[in-house]
Design an enzyme around this catalytic site. Structure first.
Site, PDB file in Angstrom:
ATOM      1  N   ARG A 109       0.883  -1.181   0.000  1.00 17.72           N
ATOM      2  CA  ARG A 109       0.000   0.000   0.000  1.00 17.72           C
ATOM      3  C   ARG A 109       0.907   1.213   0.000  1.00 17.72           C
ATOM      4  O   ARG A 109       1.723   1.401   0.919  1.00 17.72           O
ATOM      5  CB  ARG A 109      -0.903   0.007   1.236  1.00 17.72           C
ATOM      6  CG  ARG A 109      -1.582   1.340   1.458  1.00 17.72           C
ATOM      7  CD  ARG A 109      -2.662   1.303   2.505  1.00 17.72           C
ATOM      8  NE  ARG A 109      -3.845   0.631   1.989  1.00 17.72           N
ATOM      9  CZ  ARG A 109      -5.053   0.697   2.543  1.00 17.72           C
ATOM     10  NH1 ARG A 109      -5.240   1.415   3.643  1.00 17.72           N
ATOM     11  NH2 ARG A 109      -6.073   0.074   2.019  1.00 17.72           N
ATOM     12  N   HIS A 136      -7.556   0.775  -6.325  1.00 19.42           N
ATOM     13  CA  HIS A 136      -7.731  -0.105  -5.153  1.00 19.42           C
ATOM     14  C   HIS A 136      -8.426  -1.386  -5.619  1.00 19.42           C
ATOM     15  O   HIS A 136      -9.568  -1.667  -5.248  1.00 19.42           O
ATOM     16  CB  HIS A 136      -8.551   0.623  -4.091  1.00 19.42           C
ATOM     17  CG  HIS A 136      -8.471   0.034  -2.720  1.00 19.42           C
ATOM     18  ND1 HIS A 136      -7.654  -1.045  -2.399  1.00 19.42           N
ATOM     19  CD2 HIS A 136      -9.107   0.373  -1.561  1.00 19.42           C
ATOM     20  CE1 HIS A 136      -7.799  -1.321  -1.112  1.00 19.42           C
ATOM     21  NE2 HIS A 136      -8.675  -0.491  -0.583  1.00 19.42           N
ATOM     22  N   ASP A 227     -17.423   7.167  -0.906  1.00 25.62           N
ATOM     23  CA  ASP A 227     -16.158   6.950  -0.191  1.00 25.62           C
ATOM     24  C   ASP A 227     -15.844   8.261   0.521  1.00 25.62           C
ATOM     25  O   ASP A 227     -16.491   9.293   0.274  1.00 25.62           O
ATOM     26  CB  ASP A 227     -15.046   6.559  -1.203  1.00 25.62           C
ATOM     27  CG  ASP A 227     -13.721   6.188  -0.534  1.00 25.62           C
ATOM     28  OD1 ASP A 227     -13.699   5.978   0.695  1.00 25.62           O
ATOM     29  OD2 ASP A 227     -12.706   6.120  -1.254  1.00 25.62           O
ATOM     30  N   CYS A 266     -16.297   1.485   1.024  1.00 20.13           N
ATOM     31  CA  CYS A 266     -15.121   0.647   1.316  1.00 20.13           C
ATOM     32  C   CYS A 266     -14.683   0.749   2.763  1.00 20.13           C
ATOM     33  O   CYS A 266     -13.976  -0.133   3.249  1.00 20.13           O
ATOM     34  CB  CYS A 266     -13.981   1.010   0.363  1.00 20.13           C
ATOM     35  SG  CYS A 266     -13.329   2.676   0.591  1.00 20.13           S
ATOM     36  N   ARG A 294     -13.393  -8.757   2.039  1.00 15.20           N
ATOM     37  CA  ARG A 294     -11.977  -8.517   1.737  1.00 15.20           C
ATOM     38  C   ARG A 294     -11.171  -9.791   2.000  1.00 15.20           C
ATOM     39  O   ARG A 294     -10.257 -10.125   1.253  1.00 15.20           O
ATOM     40  CB  ARG A 294     -11.428  -7.360   2.587  1.00 15.20           C
ATOM     41  CG  ARG A 294     -12.024  -5.990   2.281  1.00 15.20           C
ATOM     42  CD  ARG A 294     -11.632  -5.485   0.897  1.00 15.20           C
ATOM     43  NE  ARG A 294     -10.194  -5.357   0.754  1.00 15.20           N
ATOM     44  CZ  ARG A 294      -9.473  -4.322   1.185  1.00 15.20           C
ATOM     45  NH1 ARG A 294     -10.054  -3.294   1.768  1.00 15.20           N
ATOM     46  NH2 ARG A 294      -8.156  -4.283   0.996  1.00 15.20           N
TER      47      ARG A 294
HETATM   48  N1   CP Z   1     -11.115  -0.242   2.700  1.00 11.50           N
HETATM   49  C1   CP Z   1      -9.826  -0.321   3.072  1.00 11.50           C
HETATM   50  O1   CP Z   1      -8.919  -0.536   2.263  1.00 11.50           O
HETATM   51  O2   CP Z   1      -9.640  -0.187   4.411  1.00 11.50           O
HETATM   52  P1   CP Z   1      -8.254   0.016   5.170  1.00 11.50           P
HETATM   53  O3   CP Z   1      -7.743   1.388   4.801  1.00 11.50           O
HETATM   54  O4   CP Z   1      -8.615  -0.078   6.627  1.00 11.50           O
HETATM   55  O5   CP Z   1      -7.297  -1.049   4.747  1.00 11.50           O
HETATM   56  N1  NVA Z   2     -10.078   6.651  -1.069  1.00 16.19           N
HETATM   57  C1  NVA Z   2      -9.612   6.210   0.231  1.00 16.19           C
HETATM   58  C2  NVA Z   2      -9.752   4.741   0.372  1.00 16.19           C
HETATM   59  C3  NVA Z   2      -9.324   4.196   1.702  1.00 16.19           C
HETATM   60  C4  NVA Z   2      -9.483   2.708   1.802  1.00 16.19           C
HETATM   61  C5  NVA Z   2      -8.178   6.636   0.425  1.00 16.19           C
HETATM   62  O1  NVA Z   2      -7.378   6.526  -0.506  1.00 16.19           O
HETATM   63  O2  NVA Z   2      -7.844   7.107   1.520  1.00 16.19           O
END
Ligand code: CP
Ligand code: NVA
Length: 309
Positions: A109, A136, A227, A266, A294
């Site tokens: 990530r 994502h 989101d 999400c 997930r």
């Molecule tokens: N939705 C998602 O990716 O959650 P986290 O940021 O908690 O991993």
């Molecule tokens: N759009 C959000 C998703 C988090 C899971 C971000 O990038 O922070």
């Protein structure tokens, strides 16, 4: 076999993604009533290790990949940028080559999508996108599983997105291109998704509508999605929250969708901002199924990446 990276949904394509979705649902059903950490009956990744690199915060991605590896018979370990040598400037290329000698797959990530592409170029084990500023994909496999679980078919589905045109929406558009469903996107001016994803979805046969009218986007929708208005690493966008106000998913907006419509997010959610508490807590909200999925979706992604699906 070429290394199966999962940087975006198109790396798998529609056939592999369909197999991933079927496997995820079969494994989920087969585990009904089992302890969460207990391995699946076949434990297909016994002895395998996943390295997880986090350059941004996470709850769901971190826990679901860890639990998923345990259920497949393997294990996972976490590196974060503050305590690994990545935080002291060791290159992505060298990190990829070192980890490839030690683990069976890498999940990362990070912010800039170019970093994950760099990791994939130098790794000799599969690299999985656990979220970048651009996309994502693991989230959207879980979302598709959730939609299917609700008895809805993907071809012809009307999915409406509200608020920020962000990384998660980009992966929705990729899924729309692969599975031929329709996306209505309501955002304030200046917060639309990257046109590259819109064009790609349209050229693949999906109908994509961009509007600044949330009511028009919600009208007759099967799935309503939003989101956070402020994604990680984008905290300094001036005047954004004010522009987003008309795009909150509240009961009035939800009432314009089909009566059997479902609400997806999400997570993490900012209840009261992008979604009202009434919608978030309603019977139409399937956000916690989405979070659980997930685990199931990513187990099948891992199996595909490691050539076991
Ligand atoms: N939705 C998602 O990716 O959650 P986290 O940021 O908690 O991993
Ligand atoms: N759009 C959000 C998703 C988090 C899971 C971000 O990038 O922070």
């Amino acid at each position: 076999m070429a290394i199966r990276h999962f940087l975006d949904l198109s790396d798998a394509g529609p056939d592999a993604l369909s197999a991933i979705l079927s496997d995820a649902q079969e494994r989920k059903s087969a585990r009904a009533g089992w302890a969460k950490g207990q391995p699946d009956a076949d434990a297909p990744l016994a002895g395998h290790v996943l390295a997880m690199i986090f350059e941004k915060n996470s709850t769901r991605t971190r826990v679901s990949f860890d639990i998923g590896m345990r259920q497949l018979g393997g294990s996972a370990l976490v590196l974060d940028s503050s305590t690994s040598q990545l935080g002291r400037g060791e290159s992505i290329a060298d990190t990829a080559r070192v980890l490839s000698r030690m683990v069976d797959a890498i999940m990362i990530r990070t912010d800039d999508h170019a970093k994950i592409e760099e990791m994939a170029r130098h790794a000799t084990v599969p690299v999985i996108n656990g979220l970048t500023d651009r996309s994502h994909p693991c989230q959207i496999v879980a979302d598709l599983q959730t939609v299917l679980e609700q008895g809805k078919a993907l071809p012809g589905l009307e999915l409406a997105w509200f608020g920020d045109g962000n990384n998660v929406l980009h992966s929705v558009l990729e899924a729309a291109a692969l599975f031929k469903f329709n996306v209505r996107i309501a955002t304030p001016a200046g917060f639309e998704p990257d046109p590259e994803f819109v064009t790609m979805a349209r050229e693949s046969g999906a109908t994509v509508t961009l509007t600044q009218d949330p009511a028009a986007a919600a009208d007759g929708a099967d799935i309503v999605v939003t989101d956070t208005w402020v994604s990680m690493g984008q905290e300094n966008v001036a005047n954004k929250l004010g522009a987003m106000e008309p795009y909150r998913v509240d009961e009035a907006l939800m009432a314009k969708a089909k009566p059997e419509a479902r609400f997806l997010h999400c997570l993490p959610a900012h209840v009261g901002d992008e979604v009202s508490e009434a919608v978030f807590e309603s019977g139409q909200s399937v956000v916690f199924d989405e979070a659980e999925n997930r685990i199931h979706a990513q187990k099948s992604i891992l199996l595909w990446c490691l050539g076991k699906l």
